[in-house]
Design an enzyme around this catalytic site. Structure first.
Site, PDB file in Angstrom:
ATOM      1  N   ASP A  55      -1.538   9.637 -10.175  1.00 52.80           N
ATOM      2  CA  ASP A  55      -1.625   8.576 -11.199  1.00 52.80           C
ATOM      3  C   ASP A  55      -0.227   8.188 -11.691  1.00 52.80           C
ATOM      4  O   ASP A  55       0.080   7.005 -11.840  1.00 52.80           O
ATOM      5  CB  ASP A  55      -2.452   9.056 -12.398  1.00 52.80           C
ATOM      6  CG  ASP A  55      -3.953   9.039 -12.100  1.00 52.80           C
ATOM      7  OD1 ASP A  55      -4.328   8.598 -10.996  1.00 52.80           O
ATOM      8  OD2 ASP A  55      -4.721   9.473 -12.971  1.00 52.80           O
ATOM      9  N   HIS A  71      -4.113  14.960  -8.485  1.00 52.13           N
ATOM     10  CA  HIS A  71      -4.524  13.582  -8.760  1.00 52.13           C
ATOM     11  C   HIS A  71      -3.729  12.984  -9.934  1.00 52.13           C
ATOM     12  O   HIS A  71      -3.375  11.798  -9.920  1.00 52.13           O
ATOM     13  CB  HIS A  71      -6.024  13.570  -9.065  1.00 52.13           C
ATOM     14  CG  HIS A  71      -6.652  12.237  -8.941  1.00 52.13           C
ATOM     15  ND1 HIS A  71      -7.113  11.724  -7.746  1.00 52.13           N
ATOM     16  CD2 HIS A  71      -6.882  11.285  -9.861  1.00 52.13           C
ATOM     17  CE1 HIS A  71      -7.610  10.519  -7.947  1.00 52.13           C
ATOM     18  NE2 HIS A  71      -7.484  10.231  -9.224  1.00 52.13           N
ATOM     19  N   ASN A 107      -1.641  13.067  -3.202  1.00 48.73           N
ATOM     20  CA  ASN A 107      -2.630  13.605  -4.157  1.00 48.73           C
ATOM     21  C   ASN A 107      -2.968  15.049  -3.824  1.00 48.73           C
ATOM     22  O   ASN A 107      -3.047  15.900  -4.712  1.00 48.73           O
ATOM     23  CB  ASN A 107      -3.923  12.790  -4.076  1.00 48.73           C
ATOM     24  CG  ASN A 107      -3.917  11.595  -5.019  1.00 48.73           C
ATOM     25  OD1 ASN A 107      -3.277  11.623  -6.052  1.00 48.73           O
ATOM     26  ND2 ASN A 107      -4.642  10.555  -4.642  1.00 48.73           N
ATOM     27  N   GLU A 153      -4.667   2.458  -4.264  1.00 48.52           N
ATOM     28  CA  GLU A 153      -3.197   2.562  -4.149  1.00 48.52           C
ATOM     29  C   GLU A 153      -2.645   1.305  -3.490  1.00 48.52           C
ATOM     30  O   GLU A 153      -1.629   1.320  -2.819  1.00 48.52           O
ATOM     31  CB  GLU A 153      -2.742   3.816  -3.375  1.00 48.52           C
ATOM     32  CG  GLU A 153      -3.696   4.460  -2.418  1.00 48.52           C
ATOM     33  CD  GLU A 153      -4.200   3.620  -1.258  1.00 48.52           C
ATOM     34  OE1 GLU A 153      -5.119   2.794  -1.519  1.00 48.52           O
ATOM     35  OE2 GLU A 153      -3.732   3.795  -0.115  1.00 48.52           O
ATOM     36  N   ASP A 186       0.856  -1.190   0.000  1.00 48.04           N
ATOM     37  CA  ASP A 186       0.000   0.000   0.000  1.00 48.04           C
ATOM     38  C   ASP A 186       0.894   1.243   0.000  1.00 48.04           C
ATOM     39  O   ASP A 186       1.850   1.331   0.782  1.00 48.04           O
ATOM     40  CB  ASP A 186      -0.893  -0.022   1.255  1.00 48.04           C
ATOM     41  CG  ASP A 186      -1.898   1.107   1.248  1.00 48.04           C
ATOM     42  OD1 ASP A 186      -3.083   0.833   0.956  1.00 48.04           O
ATOM     43  OD2 ASP A 186      -1.511   2.255   1.530  1.00 48.04           O
TER      44      ASP A 186
HETATM   45  N1  LIG Z   1      -4.188   9.670  -8.129  1.00 47.62           N
HETATM   46  C1  LIG Z   1      -4.907   8.626  -7.764  1.00 47.62           C
HETATM   47  N2  LIG Z   1      -5.294   8.511  -6.481  1.00 47.62           N
HETATM   48  C2  LIG Z   1      -6.013   7.434  -6.131  1.00 47.62           C
HETATM   49  C3  LIG Z   1      -6.368   6.430  -7.049  1.00 47.62           C
HETATM   50  N3  LIG Z   1      -7.095   5.483  -6.418  1.00 47.62           N
HETATM   51  C4  LIG Z   1      -7.170   5.877  -5.130  1.00 47.62           C
HETATM   52  N4  LIG Z   1      -6.520   7.047  -4.935  1.00 47.62           N
HETATM   53  C5  LIG Z   1      -6.368   7.851  -3.712  1.00 47.62           C
HETATM   54  O1  LIG Z   1      -5.597   7.162  -2.781  1.00 47.62           O
HETATM   55  C6  LIG Z   1      -5.848   7.762  -1.502  1.00 47.62           C
HETATM   56  C7  LIG Z   1      -5.795   6.679  -0.437  1.00 47.62           C
HETATM   57  O2  LIG Z   1      -5.907   7.329   0.782  1.00 47.62           O
HETATM   58  P1  LIG Z   1      -5.970   6.568   2.162  1.00 47.62           P
HETATM   59  O3  LIG Z   1      -6.732   5.277   2.004  1.00 47.62           O
HETATM   60  O4  LIG Z   1      -6.473   7.536   3.165  1.00 47.62           O
HETATM   61  O5  LIG Z   1      -4.513   6.138   2.471  1.00 47.62           O
HETATM   62  P2  LIG Z   1      -3.151   6.957   2.616  1.00 47.62           P
HETATM   63  O6  LIG Z   1      -3.357   8.431   2.514  1.00 47.62           O
HETATM   64  O7  LIG Z   1      -2.190   6.351   1.641  1.00 47.62           O
HETATM   65  O8  LIG Z   1      -2.721   6.616   4.053  1.00 47.62           O
HETATM   66  P3  LIG Z   1      -1.936   5.341   4.551  1.00 47.62           P
HETATM   67  O9  LIG Z   1      -2.275   4.205   3.642  1.00 47.62           O
HETATM   68  O10 LIG Z   1      -2.429   5.112   5.960  1.00 47.62           O
HETATM   69  O11 LIG Z   1      -0.488   5.678   4.525  1.00 47.62           O
HETATM   70  C8  LIG Z   1      -7.218   8.437  -1.608  1.00 47.62           C
HETATM   71  O12 LIG Z   1      -7.032   9.825  -1.496  1.00 47.62           O
HETATM   72  C9  LIG Z   1      -7.671   8.084  -3.000  1.00 47.62           C
HETATM   73  O13 LIG Z   1      -8.391   9.151  -3.639  1.00 47.62           O
HETATM   74  C10 LIG Z   1      -5.955   6.605  -8.410  1.00 47.62           C
HETATM   75  O14 LIG Z   1      -6.226   5.795  -9.300  1.00 47.62           O
HETATM   76  N5  LIG Z   1      -5.230   7.713  -8.713  1.00 47.62           N
END
Ligand SMILES: Nc1nc2c(ncn2[C@@H]2O[C@H](COP(=O)(O)OP(=O)(O)OP(=O)(O)O)[C@@H](O)[C@H]2O)c(=O)[nH]1
Length: 312
Positions: free
Chosen positions: A206, A202, A197, A232, A189
């Protein structure tokens, strides 16, 4: 479709793929049966809803073939020398596809009955027709293969998707259990990805996901499967590798991302990202869900320990 004049050119007919090596005498007798027609750009020549009694030979221009709907991507493009309508000619059913002129085109039209008469005396014509059909069948098979592969791939990162994970787990878990070999899973992860982001946009996010996927994929064996499991989150299935070896591989993957301080993307230079990793080994009677649950639990611990580390 507008009728047009055609000067009954035998040489032109002989160059068409369908009539290669067909006896000149037979073709000569057929000449008066051809009707020339002009198609405008965008004109629909065949649809599955209208019965077709003709075979069309494309003299000039371009035709595209669509399956299912005109809104789909074309499955093939026909150029001068190709023929169309041969499937409904053979089985006397509705056309199997839509055929549309993409530019002003000239075609020769031949009624089914005329060609049937010729086919009775020309094994060469039947062979040409069979070869044409084989080409169509091969194209169709390739399209099935391509769409099957596309259905298993995540379009952003090029990694496999969950659908593939279910398929490949079924295969690999059975194979490894049968051979008494281990099967490992790494769940990764991206750390603080929401903040990434928020800070860089965003689109930058990506690109970072593509960087992660490429960096991981470049270090895996062909028999390993890299899967984009969620936004992610990635899963890697590694057959036939023991626990210590997987831990070394996981650490190497983690470290290779940690080392990328910044990278170049179409959006300019961007900072790299780190990943937390959970490791789980397949146990007897494990389902995909139970293996994922343990990898996820280990990943949770890695996050708790401060991220950018491997647990499990
Ligand atoms: N740019 C982009 N962002 C994505 C995609 N899919 C998911 N995300 C973003 O990934 C982020 C995941 O955030 P969280 O689940 O809070 O996790 P985190 O901020 O990585 O925190 P930790 O995992 O605890 O370190 C969210 O803001 C989603 O919008 C994608 O395809 N592209």
């Amino acid at each position: 479709m507008k009728a047009s004049h055609w000067p009954a050119d035998l040489q032109q007919i002989r160059r068409l793929r369908l009539f290669h090596n067909v006896a000149v005498g037979s073709l000569n007798r057929l000449l008066k049966e051809f009707r020339a027609c002009e198609l405008e750009a965008g004109e629909v020549l065949l649809t599955p809803f209208n019965r077709n009694h003709h075979l069309y030979l494309l003299l000039q221009g371009q035709l595209k073939v669509y399956l299912g709907s005109l809104d789909n991507q074309p499955v093939s493009t026909l150029a001068a020398g190709d023929c169309v309508g041969e499937i409904s000619f053979i089985d006397n059913q509705q056309p199997s596809a839509y055929v549309v002129a993409t530019e002003p085109s000239s075609v020769l039209r031949l009624h089914r009955e005329s060609l049937l008469k010729l086919s009775e005396h020309s094994p060469q014509l039947m062979q040409n027709l069979l070869e044409l059909l084989c080409t169509r069948v091969r194209q169709g098979n390739q399209q099935i293969l391509d769409s099957e592969q596309n259905a298993n791939i995540d379009t952003l990162t090029g990694a496999f998707n969950r659908r593939w994970l279910e398929h490949v787990y079924q295969r690999e878990s059975t194979r490894c259990a049968f051979n008494g070999r281990p099967l490992a899973m790494l769940m990764l992860d991206v750390d603080h990805f929401k903040a990434y982001n928020d800070q860089h946009g965003h689109l930058a996010g990506d690109y970072a996901l593509c960087l992660v996927a490429n960096t991981l994929r470049n270090q895996l064996r062909p028999k390993d499967s890299l899967v984009r499991y969620g936004g992610e989150e990635f899963v890697i299935l590694l057959p036939e590798i023991g626990e210590e070896e997987v831990r070394r591989i996981g650490e190497r993957l983690r470290h290779s991302l940690e080392r990328i301080g910044s990278f170049y993307s179409p959006a300019g230079a961007l900072p790299g990202v780190t990943v937390s990793i959970g490791l789980a080994q397949m146990r007897p009677k494990d389902s995909l869900q139970s293996l994922i649950a343990r990898a996820d639990q280990a990943l949770y611990q890695a996050k708790q320990l401060g991220r950018n580390c491997l647990c499990g």
